[in-house]
Design a protein around this motif. Sequence first.
Motif, PDB file in Angstrom:
ATOM      1  N   UNK A 221       0.838  -1.205   0.000  1.00  0.00           N
ATOM      2  CA  UNK A 221       0.000   0.000   0.000  1.00  0.00           C
ATOM      3  C   UNK A 221       0.872   1.255   0.000  1.00  0.00           C
ATOM      4  N   UNK A 222       2.011   1.185   0.675  1.00  0.00           N
ATOM      5  CA  UNK A 222       2.931   2.333   0.666  1.00  0.00           C
ATOM      6  C   UNK A 222       3.529   2.526  -0.728  1.00  0.00           C
TER       7      UNK A 222
ATOM      8  N   UNK B 205       0.393   6.069 -12.093  1.00  0.00           N
ATOM      9  CA  UNK B 205      -0.923   6.170 -11.451  1.00  0.00           C
ATOM     10  C   UNK B 205      -1.709   4.874 -11.663  1.00  0.00           C
TER      11      UNK B 205
ATOM     12  N   UNK C   7       1.590   6.610  -6.923  1.00  0.00           N
ATOM     13  CA  UNK C   7       0.521   7.564  -7.264  1.00  0.00           C
ATOM     14  C   UNK C   7       0.985   8.996  -7.011  1.00  0.00           C
ATOM     15  N   UNK C   8       1.680   9.202  -5.892  1.00  0.00           N
ATOM     16  CA  UNK C   8       2.148  10.555  -5.566  1.00  0.00           C
ATOM     17  C   UNK C   8       3.105  11.073  -6.638  1.00  0.00           C
TER      18      UNK C   8
ATOM     19  N   UNK D 200       2.039   1.697  -3.506  1.00  0.00           N
ATOM     20  CA  UNK D 200       0.947   2.258  -4.326  1.00  0.00           C
ATOM     21  C   UNK D 200       0.836   3.759  -4.091  1.00  0.00           C
ATOM     22  N   UNK D 201       0.916   4.169  -2.819  1.00  0.00           N
ATOM     23  CA  UNK D 201       0.801   5.607  -2.500  1.00  0.00           C
ATOM     24  C   UNK D 201       1.968   6.391  -3.096  1.00  0.00           C
ATOM     25  N   UNK D 202       3.155   5.803  -3.002  1.00  0.00           N
ATOM     26  CA  UNK D 202       4.346   6.478  -3.518  1.00  0.00           C
ATOM     27  C   UNK D 202       4.273   6.636  -5.044  1.00  0.00           C
TER      28      UNK D 202
END
Lengths: 231, 62
Positions: free
Chosen positions: B4-5, B41, B11-12, B7-9
Amino acid sequence: MKATLLAGVLGIVAGASVAIAQDAVPRPAGWIGTTDKWTQGLGIALALLNLLILVIAWRRVKRTGTTDGVQGTLFFGLAVLPLVVIFFGYTKGIAGMETVSACGGCHVMTPYVQDLQDPNSEALASVHFKNRYIRQDHCYTCHSDYGMLGTISAKRDGVGHVIHYLTGHYTLPLKIRSPYPNVRCLTCHAESQKFLKSAGHPADVRPQLLSGAVSCLDCHAPAHTPKEAKR
Amino acid sequence: MTAIKAAMLLTAIGVALCLWLLVGVTWYNFLAFMLLAQPLVLLGAVIYVGIVLRDLRRKGAL
């Protein structure tokens, strides 16, 4: 949240004020900006909001793990907002690629843009520019074919140009890859009275112009008179 | 947790590249947007959907 919204609004206002300064024409009462400026402002605001939500989600995941409380934040931060931001990016990016400044972004094109915008130049492109025969996106308008496929192929060619530029695979002076097609001139000019009544375009020559057997540039050259380009 | 981290990275980074494009369009950030931002993304979203599906299976909802 307030800060991101403010940034978006400021983006719109800043864009509008720049446009006013460049045009030096006062906007009519009630002018609330262009679609382009709103797209830019909303896109910036939503992108900043997306990044803020990701930071919040990151901290909450770090603290509590992927609990149910974080799921909503993750859903918006990873699945909803990025798609909206990409949409705004597309809208702004595709339109932005058609501007003269985008074409002049590679510095080998600078002399061409300078010549285009030079009021003393008598090159064909400059005449079109200074008399506003074409209102905006001057390079793109003359260097793309008409219809949907024309715009797609122009952008594909543009990407190719950037790759050539970045990899250094080009030679100076730059030359147009294939002869300039008359249809790009005739789409605007063919039905104008100035064209039809001109002694230079007698009825017996028009079929040759339409077929491309005679190039418009045979008589109307040069299209550009750039000073020497440097790599 | 790591997924999940990631994925967040991803996307960011993708959204940041979008932001760069939105601030002012050039060929460079347009290429970065087309070739990097969108795949990043998309990858972030795919990882996220994978995590959600895995959680749903674990909870017996699927």
